[in-house]
Design a protein around this motif. Sequence first.
Motif, PDB file in Angstrom:
ATOM      1  N   ASN A 103     -47.905-105.888   3.935  1.00  0.00           N
ATOM      2  CA  ASN A 103     -47.403-105.393   5.035  1.00  0.00           C
ATOM      3  C   ASN A 103     -47.781-103.827   5.030  1.00  0.00           C
ATOM      4  O   ASN A 103     -48.106-103.158   6.065  1.00  0.00           O
ATOM      5  N   ALA A 104     -47.448-103.154   3.851  1.00  0.00           N
ATOM      6  CA  ALA A 104     -47.685-101.863   3.601  1.00  0.00           C
ATOM      7  C   ALA A 104     -49.155-101.422   3.814  1.00  0.00           C
ATOM      8  O   ALA A 104     -49.517-100.425   4.464  1.00  0.00           O
ATOM      9  N   ILE A 105     -49.865-102.360   3.271  1.00  0.00           N
ATOM     10  CA  ILE A 105     -51.274-102.005   3.308  1.00  0.00           C
ATOM     11  C   ILE A 105     -52.043-102.524   4.514  1.00  0.00           C
ATOM     12  O   ILE A 105     -52.772-101.820   5.085  1.00  0.00           O
ATOM     13  N   ALA A 106     -51.402-103.523   5.100  1.00  0.00           N
ATOM     14  CA  ALA A 106     -51.881-104.189   6.477  1.00  0.00           C
ATOM     15  C   ALA A 106     -51.690-102.987   7.485  1.00  0.00           C
ATOM     16  O   ALA A 106     -52.496-102.801   8.353  1.00  0.00           O
ATOM     17  N   LEU A 107     -50.491-102.651   7.501  1.00  0.00           N
ATOM     18  CA  LEU A 107     -50.310-101.507   8.606  1.00  0.00           C
ATOM     19  C   LEU A 107     -51.185-100.263   8.676  1.00  0.00           C
ATOM     20  O   LEU A 107     -51.873-100.032   9.644  1.00  0.00           O
ATOM     21  N   LYS A 108     -51.978-100.029   7.469  1.00  0.00           N
ATOM     22  CA  LYS A 108     -52.926 -99.020   7.454  1.00  0.00           C
ATOM     23  C   LYS A 108     -54.109 -99.373   8.061  1.00  0.00           C
ATOM     24  O   LYS A 108     -54.843 -98.490   8.719  1.00  0.00           O
ATOM     25  N   HIS A 109     -54.386-100.759   8.298  1.00  0.00           N
ATOM     26  CA  HIS A 109     -55.438-101.269   8.976  1.00  0.00           C
ATOM     27  C   HIS A 109     -55.224-101.785  10.377  1.00  0.00           C
ATOM     28  O   HIS A 109     -56.195-102.367  10.981  1.00  0.00           O
ATOM     29  N   GLY A 110     -54.117-101.646  10.947  1.00  0.00           N
ATOM     30  CA  GLY A 110     -53.808-102.214  12.037  1.00  0.00           C
ATOM     31  C   GLY A 110     -53.550-103.511  12.427  1.00  0.00           C
ATOM     32  O   GLY A 110     -53.761-104.193  13.228  1.00  0.00           O
ATOM     33  N   LEU A 111     -53.316-104.119  11.215  1.00  0.00           N
ATOM     34  CA  LEU A 111     -53.092-105.539  11.020  1.00  0.00           C
ATOM     35  C   LEU A 111     -51.789-106.201  11.264  1.00  0.00           C
ATOM     36  O   LEU A 111     -50.903-105.516  11.165  1.00  0.00           O
ATOM     37  N   LEU A 112     -51.620-107.360  11.958  1.00  0.00           N
ATOM     38  CA  LEU A 112     -50.268-107.801  12.192  1.00  0.00           C
ATOM     39  C   LEU A 112     -49.311-107.835  10.942  1.00  0.00           C
ATOM     40  O   LEU A 112     -50.021-108.170   9.944  1.00  0.00           O
ATOM     41  N   ALA A 113     -48.080-107.723  10.944  1.00  0.00           N
ATOM     42  CA  ALA A 113     -47.235-107.785   9.769  1.00  0.00           C
ATOM     43  C   ALA A 113     -47.015-109.381   9.612  1.00  0.00           C
ATOM     44  O   ALA A 113     -46.957-110.059  10.588  1.00  0.00           O
TER      45      ALA A 113
END
Length: 141
Positions: A129-139
């Motif tokens: 989730n820390a990485i996904a957040l950088k790309h605007g992806l859902l947690a």
Amino acid sequence: MPTEKEQTIEELQQGLPITIVADGQFSDSLKPLLAQLEMWINFQALKADWYGNEDLILSFDFTLVRSLEEKIQQITEVSVESWVVESGYAYHYESSCLTTIAFIAVDDLVQGGVGIEQAIKARLTAVANAIALKHGLLALE
């Protein structure tokens, strides 16, 4: 001609974008759990539509380790600045290739004795989730 979704499923079957292994300090009896965790987190990512954009497929290489201390020593010999170290896990994200290498510690979980699988899942999703957040992806849940 296969649909976009069929192509994505076919690509996933060729090699999952999120892999989980254990370092050499663990026995092979851990393999079924690792496979289960790997399928679980890849399914969570699929449900969150992480694979909808072919140009943004994040990959994660998770390794379960007994303790982070030894790994942190190896990491700091290379470059501590590019690693994020938290309680129970450490990771490095390489944005140029959308790849994350992460170590998940389990000794502290074993000492607690209960909910080990859930605690490992929590650490896996914390990194993802820390990485996904950088790309605007859902947690992931």
